[in-house]
Design a protein around this motif. Sequence first.
Motif, PDB file in Angstrom:
ATOM      1  N   LEU A   1       0.857  -1.179   0.000  1.00 35.42           N
ATOM      2  CA  LEU A   1       0.000   0.000   0.000  1.00 35.42           C
ATOM      3  C   LEU A   1       0.896   1.233   0.000  1.00 35.42           C
ATOM      4  N   ILE A   2       1.078   1.815  -1.179  1.00 30.21           N
ATOM      5  CA  ILE A   2       1.932   2.994  -1.328  1.00 30.21           C
ATOM      6  C   ILE A   2       1.124   4.234  -0.964  1.00 30.21           C
ATOM      7  N   GLY A   3       1.720   5.088  -0.144  1.00 28.53           N
ATOM      8  CA  GLY A   3       1.023   6.294   0.288  1.00 28.53           C
ATOM      9  C   GLY A   3       0.046   6.043   1.414  1.00 28.53           C
ATOM     10  N   SER A   4       0.364   5.101   2.276  1.00 24.68           N
ATOM     11  CA  SER A   4      -0.587   4.692   3.319  1.00 24.68           C
ATOM     12  C   SER A   4      -0.839   5.763   4.372  1.00 24.68           C
ATOM     13  N   THR A   5       0.055   6.758   4.488  1.00 26.17           N
ATOM     14  CA  THR A   5      -0.130   7.800   5.497  1.00 26.17           C
ATOM     15  C   THR A   5      -0.674   9.088   4.911  1.00 26.17           C
ATOM     16  N   GLY A   6      -0.943   9.087   3.620  1.00 27.82           N
ATOM     17  CA  GLY A   6      -1.419  10.299   2.958  1.00 27.82           C
ATOM     18  C   GLY A   6      -2.900  10.552   3.159  1.00 27.82           C
ATOM     19  N   MET A   7      -3.383  11.559   2.454  1.00 27.11           N
ATOM     20  CA  MET A   7      -4.772  11.987   2.588  1.00 27.11           C
ATOM     21  C   MET A   7      -5.752  10.860   2.273  1.00 27.11           C
ATOM     22  N   LEU A   8      -5.500  10.110   1.230  1.00 30.09           N
ATOM     23  CA  LEU A   8      -6.392   9.025   0.834  1.00 30.09           C
ATOM     24  C   LEU A   8      -6.057   7.715   1.560  1.00 30.09           C
ATOM     25  N   GLY A   9      -4.784   7.359   1.577  1.00 33.32           N
ATOM     26  CA  GLY A   9      -4.372   6.076   2.148  1.00 33.32           C
ATOM     27  C   GLY A   9      -4.694   5.928   3.617  1.00 33.32           C
ATOM     28  N   SER A  10      -4.696   7.026   4.346  1.00 34.21           N
ATOM     29  CA  SER A  10      -4.962   6.940   5.782  1.00 34.21           C
ATOM     30  C   SER A  10      -6.449   6.773   6.093  1.00 34.21           C
TER      31      SER A  10
ATOM     32  N   HIS B   1       3.548   1.553   3.008  1.00 32.01           N
ATOM     33  CA  HIS B   1       4.643   2.434   2.611  1.00 32.01           C
ATOM     34  C   HIS B   1       4.324   3.859   3.039  1.00 32.01           C
ATOM     35  N   GLY B   2       5.350   4.588   3.401  1.00 33.08           N
ATOM     36  CA  GLY B   2       5.232   6.012   3.685  1.00 33.08           C
ATOM     37  C   GLY B   2       6.498   6.723   3.274  1.00 33.08           C
ATOM     38  N   ARG B   3       6.358   8.004   3.028  1.00 31.94           N
ATOM     39  CA  ARG B   3       7.525   8.816   2.674  1.00 31.94           C
ATOM     40  C   ARG B   3       8.388   9.077   3.903  1.00 31.94           C
TER      41      ARG B   3
ATOM     42  N   VAL C   1       6.130   7.548   9.976  1.00 31.92           N
ATOM     43  CA  VAL C   1       5.094   8.039  10.893  1.00 31.92           C
ATOM     44  C   VAL C   1       3.960   7.022  10.931  1.00 31.92           C
ATOM     45  N   GLY C   2       3.263   6.974  12.041  1.00 31.03           N
ATOM     46  CA  GLY C   2       2.122   6.058  12.134  1.00 31.03           C
ATOM     47  C   GLY C   2       2.548   4.617  12.038  1.00 31.03           C
ATOM     48  N   SER C   3       1.783   3.857  11.300  1.00 24.58           N
ATOM     49  CA  SER C   3       2.040   2.417  11.196  1.00 24.58           C
ATOM     50  C   SER C   3       2.671   2.069   9.853  1.00 24.58           C
TER      51      SER C   3
END
Length: 87
Positions: free
Chosen positions: A8-17, A31-33, A36-38
């Motif tokens: 899951l790419i972008g899991s901490t972003g606006m949509l992924g979260s 995945h996250g840039r 942060v978080g999980s």
Amino acid sequence: MRQKRLLLIGSTGMLGSQYYWDEYDFEIIRHGRRNVGSVDYVAELESLEETKKMLREVGPDIVVNLSALANVDQCEELNAAFRANVL
């Protein structure tokens, strides 16, 4: 038989979260840039080498890309938007 591995790419972003992927029968690798978080894996997607390394190490069966550049002012800079949203 092992579970399918979903990256899951972008899991901490606006949509992924906003999604709860744990209810599906997949091994979820988040995945996250930034770490942060999980987040399970940190990689800068604008770096081809980091992206290749992540794909090799994670070995996903499925990739869901929810990353994007969401800052409107930054999106007006064509190169930044293209690098973040296309490459």
